[in-house]
Design a protein around this motif. Structure first.
Motif, PDB file in Angstrom:
ATOM      1  N   THR A 194       1.407   9.190   9.775  1.00 50.87           N
ATOM      2  CA  THR A 194       2.384   9.617   8.493  1.00 50.87           C
ATOM      3  C   THR A 194       1.595   9.162   7.314  1.00 50.87           C
ATOM      4  O   THR A 194       0.743   8.110   7.136  1.00 50.87           O
ATOM      5  CB  THR A 194       3.610   9.397   8.550  1.00 50.87           C
ATOM      6  OG1 THR A 194       3.635   8.009   8.222  1.00 50.87           O
ATOM      7  CG2 THR A 194       4.304   9.795   9.876  1.00 50.87           C
TER       8      THR A 194
ATOM      9  N   TRP B  86       3.031   7.690   4.876  1.00 50.60           N
ATOM     10  CA  TRP B  86       3.478   6.185   4.513  1.00 50.60           C
ATOM     11  C   TRP B  86       2.856   5.073   5.781  1.00 50.60           C
ATOM     12  O   TRP B  86       2.567   3.994   5.231  1.00 50.60           O
ATOM     13  CB  TRP B  86       5.036   6.322   4.894  1.00 50.60           C
ATOM     14  CG  TRP B  86       5.596   4.733   4.552  1.00 50.60           C
ATOM     15  CD1 TRP B  86       6.095   3.776   5.506  1.00 50.60           C
ATOM     16  CD2 TRP B  86       5.858   4.465   3.419  1.00 50.60           C
ATOM     17  NE1 TRP B  86       6.601   2.899   4.653  1.00 50.60           N
ATOM     18  CE2 TRP B  86       6.513   3.003   3.386  1.00 50.60           C
ATOM     19  CE3 TRP B  86       5.648   4.716   1.879  1.00 50.60           C
ATOM     20  CZ2 TRP B  86       6.877   2.199   2.212  1.00 50.60           C
ATOM     21  CZ3 TRP B  86       6.011   3.929   0.852  1.00 50.60           C
ATOM     22  CH2 TRP B  86       6.749   2.849   0.899  1.00 50.60           C
ATOM     23  N   GLU B  87       2.505   5.565   6.706  1.00 50.60           N
ATOM     24  CA  GLU B  87       1.837   4.751   7.773  1.00 50.60           C
ATOM     25  C   GLU B  87       0.196   4.429   7.344  1.00 50.60           C
ATOM     26  O   GLU B  87      -0.123   3.362   7.665  1.00 50.60           O
ATOM     27  CB  GLU B  87       1.884   5.332   9.202  1.00 50.60           C
ATOM     28  CG  GLU B  87       3.315   5.207   9.958  1.00 50.60           C
ATOM     29  CD  GLU B  87       3.438   6.301  11.101  1.00 50.60           C
ATOM     30  OE1 GLU B  87       4.210   5.875  11.785  1.00 50.60           O
ATOM     31  OE2 GLU B  87       2.710   6.965  11.377  1.00 50.60           O
TER      32      GLU B  87
ATOM     33  N   ILE C 228      -0.533   4.274   4.166  1.00 52.04           N
ATOM     34  CA  ILE C 228      -0.482   3.186   3.074  1.00 52.04           C
ATOM     35  C   ILE C 228      -0.008   1.938   3.858  1.00 52.04           C
ATOM     36  O   ILE C 228      -0.791   0.697   3.169  1.00 52.04           O
ATOM     37  CB  ILE C 228       0.618   3.409   2.156  1.00 52.04           C
ATOM     38  CG1 ILE C 228       0.347   5.082   1.500  1.00 52.04           C
ATOM     39  CG2 ILE C 228       0.741   2.366   1.251  1.00 52.04           C
ATOM     40  CD1 ILE C 228      -0.897   4.936   0.731  1.00 52.04           C
ATOM     41  N   LYS C 229       0.626   1.838   4.744  1.00 55.54           N
ATOM     42  CA  LYS C 229       1.094   0.430   5.564  1.00 55.54           C
ATOM     43  C   LYS C 229      -0.167  -0.098   5.943  1.00 55.54           C
ATOM     44  O   LYS C 229      -0.225  -1.334   6.042  1.00 55.54           O
ATOM     45  CB  LYS C 229       2.283   0.991   6.351  1.00 55.54           C
ATOM     46  CG  LYS C 229       2.707  -0.426   7.079  1.00 55.54           C
ATOM     47  CD  LYS C 229       3.705  -0.003   8.152  1.00 55.54           C
ATOM     48  CE  LYS C 229       4.264  -1.205   8.883  1.00 55.54           C
ATOM     49  NZ  LYS C 229       5.156  -0.863   9.937  1.00 55.54           N
TER      50      LYS C 229
ATOM     51  N   GLN D 146       5.924  -2.327  -0.365  1.00 55.19           N
ATOM     52  CA  GLN D 146       6.341  -1.193  -0.306  1.00 55.19           C
ATOM     53  C   GLN D 146       6.752  -0.430  -1.483  1.00 55.19           C
ATOM     54  O   GLN D 146       6.854   0.712  -1.680  1.00 55.19           O
ATOM     55  CB  GLN D 146       7.887  -1.371   0.517  1.00 55.19           C
ATOM     56  CG  GLN D 146       7.673  -1.594   2.271  1.00 55.19           C
ATOM     57  CD  GLN D 146       7.450  -3.141   2.363  1.00 55.19           C
ATOM     58  OE1 GLN D 146       6.902  -4.060   1.474  1.00 55.19           O
ATOM     59  NE2 GLN D 146       7.516  -3.544   3.484  1.00 55.19           N
TER      60      GLN D 146
ATOM     61  N   ALA E 190       3.823   0.986  -3.032  1.00 55.27           N
ATOM     62  CA  ALA E 190       3.556   2.262  -2.478  1.00 55.27           C
ATOM     63  C   ALA E 190       4.177   3.231  -2.787  1.00 55.27           C
ATOM     64  O   ALA E 190       3.828   4.381  -3.243  1.00 55.27           O
ATOM     65  CB  ALA E 190       3.651   1.818  -0.912  1.00 55.27           C
ATOM     66  N   GLU E 191       5.621   3.262  -2.807  1.00 54.05           N
ATOM     67  CA  GLU E 191       6.459   4.339  -3.230  1.00 54.05           C
ATOM     68  C   GLU E 191       5.896   4.739  -4.868  1.00 54.05           C
ATOM     69  O   GLU E 191       5.994   5.777  -4.935  1.00 54.05           O
ATOM     70  CB  GLU E 191       7.766   3.595  -3.410  1.00 54.05           C
ATOM     71  CG  GLU E 191       8.329   3.657  -1.878  1.00 54.05           C
ATOM     72  CD  GLU E 191       9.717   4.182  -1.785  1.00 54.05           C
ATOM     73  OE1 GLU E 191      10.542   4.090  -2.848  1.00 54.05           O
ATOM     74  OE2 GLU E 191      10.563   4.169  -0.851  1.00 54.05           O
TER      75      GLU E 191
ATOM     76  N   LEU F 132       2.805   6.794  -4.464  1.00 59.15           N
ATOM     77  CA  LEU F 132       2.861   8.003  -3.959  1.00 59.15           C
ATOM     78  C   LEU F 132       3.600   8.943  -4.963  1.00 59.15           C
ATOM     79  O   LEU F 132       3.351  10.236  -5.106  1.00 59.15           O
ATOM     80  CB  LEU F 132       3.722   8.002  -2.663  1.00 59.15           C
ATOM     81  CG  LEU F 132       2.907   7.363  -1.529  1.00 59.15           C
ATOM     82  CD1 LEU F 132       3.794   7.170  -0.322  1.00 59.15           C
ATOM     83  CD2 LEU F 132       1.686   8.162  -1.172  1.00 59.15           C
TER      84      LEU F 132
ATOM     85  N   LEU G 294       5.192  11.648  -2.759  1.00 60.75           N
ATOM     86  CA  LEU G 294       6.343  10.923  -2.124  1.00 60.75           C
ATOM     87  C   LEU G 294       7.016  11.765  -1.160  1.00 60.75           C
ATOM     88  O   LEU G 294       7.577  11.191  -0.438  1.00 60.75           O
ATOM     89  CB  LEU G 294       7.058  10.042  -3.279  1.00 60.75           C
ATOM     90  CG  LEU G 294       8.242   9.308  -2.655  1.00 60.75           C
ATOM     91  CD1 LEU G 294       7.500   8.174  -2.153  1.00 60.75           C
ATOM     92  CD2 LEU G 294       8.933   8.766  -4.071  1.00 60.75           C
TER      93      LEU G 294
ATOM     94  N   LYS H 214       5.926  11.448   2.478  1.00 64.51           N
ATOM     95  CA  LYS H 214       5.690  10.400   3.005  1.00 64.51           C
ATOM     96  C   LYS H 214       5.898  10.252   4.613  1.00 64.51           C
ATOM     97  O   LYS H 214       5.345   9.625   5.371  1.00 64.51           O
ATOM     98  CB  LYS H 214       6.694   9.190   2.387  1.00 64.51           C
ATOM     99  CG  LYS H 214       8.008   9.636   2.726  1.00 64.51           C
ATOM    100  CD  LYS H 214       8.939   8.548   2.101  1.00 64.51           C
ATOM    101  CE  LYS H 214       8.539   7.114   2.398  1.00 64.51           C
ATOM    102  NZ  LYS H 214       9.536   6.030   2.080  1.00 64.51           N
ATOM    103  N   ASN H 215       6.765  11.151   5.105  1.00 60.71           N
ATOM    104  CA  ASN H 215       6.693  11.284   6.611  1.00 60.71           C
ATOM    105  C   ASN H 215       6.045  12.427   7.315  1.00 60.71           C
ATOM    106  O   ASN H 215       6.149  12.676   8.311  1.00 60.71           O
ATOM    107  CB  ASN H 215       8.150  11.358   7.009  1.00 60.71           C
ATOM    108  CG  ASN H 215       9.270  10.234   6.598  1.00 60.71           C
ATOM    109  OD1 ASN H 215       8.827   9.079   6.602  1.00 60.71           O
ATOM    110  ND2 ASN H 215      10.318  10.491   5.905  1.00 60.71           N
TER     111      ASN H 215
END
Length: 243
Positions: free
Chosen positions: A92, A94-95, A97-98, A110, A113-114, A117, A123, A126-127
């Motif tokens: 995803t 988000w993943e 960025i992680k 975190q 990152a938000e 995005l 944003l 993100k999923n």
């Protein structure tokens, strides 16, 4: 006063008998967007990869904020966004960025990152899996991934190829936002109208050499062109003279 963040001195890179980059020198200043343009085979991508340390140069010096580019600390100040975004189809947004935060061993990433995005208007994605993103969204995600470790200089290879007009506008706005934050961007591109309207300076390469560099006004002055002369016309005249 301008603050120099990159200096390339007499850079050379050979492939067997071919001089892909033949003794070029230039510099970048903090908070500017510079276009690196030239015909196919001019040495643009090779130049960028030598600066990043992805290719081993044959000769020359490269300094980032006065430090040699070979040091590990210096590499943390750089980010590379290739023409084809390196997006994993089954991760995803988000993943992604992680993953980059883990690579750079960033704690408490975190919240940052938000914000990144949100600033790049993805944003709400993100999923979303990488395979479901448009090319424009993939380019934006590449920039977000690069931003997580807060680099100073971005090297971007043909970022607008294949994008629809809306995605082009959004990406150009993203580049301007980076400039406003004091970031420096070196964009390799064939899209001369974009370079003319977006970039503070232009570097024209051909056959491994820098032919001309400067703002659009400075380039017009150098070739004694009129005020309305386009970058395309300047480019054709400069590169035509160098056979």
């Amino acid at each position: 006063m301008e603050q120099e963040v990159l200096r390339v001195i007499n850079l050379k890179k050979r492939y067997k008998s071919t001089n892909a980059v033949n003794g070029i020198s230039f510099s970048l200043n903090k908070g500017e967007i510079v276009a690196l343009t030239g015909p196919n085979g001019a040495g643009k991508t090779t130049t960028i990869k030598c600066i990043l340390g992805l290719l081993r140069k044959n000769d020359g010096k490269i300094f980032i904020n006065g430090e040699d580019n070979s040091s590990k600390e210096v590499k943390y100040k750089l980010a590379y966004i290739p023409e084809t975004p390196d997006i994993y189809p089954m991760l995803t947004v988000w993943e992604h960025i992680k993953f980059m935060a883990m690579v750079y061993k960033i704690n408490g990433w975190q919240e940052r990152a938000e914000k990144i995005l949100f600033d790049f208007d993805i944003l709400d994605k993100k999923n979303e899996l990488g395979k479901n993103l448009s090319k424009g969204m993939k380019q934006k995600l590449s920039i977000c991934c690069a931003l997580i470790h807060n680099p100073e200089i971005f090297f971007i290879d043909e970022p607008l190829v294949g994008l629809d007009p809306k995605a082009v506008r959004e990406l150009k706005d993203a580049f301007k936002a980076l400039r406003e934050k004091g970031k420096t961007l070196l964009i390799s591109t064939h899209m001369l109208d974009t370079a003319e309207n977006l970039c503070d300076r232009i570097i024209v390469m051909k056959k491994g050499k820098v032919l001309e560099e400067g703002s659009i006004e400075e380039l017009r002055h150098k070739i004694k062109a009129s005020q309305g002369t386009s970058l395309e016309d300047i480019f054709l005249e400069v590169t035509e003279d160098e056979r």
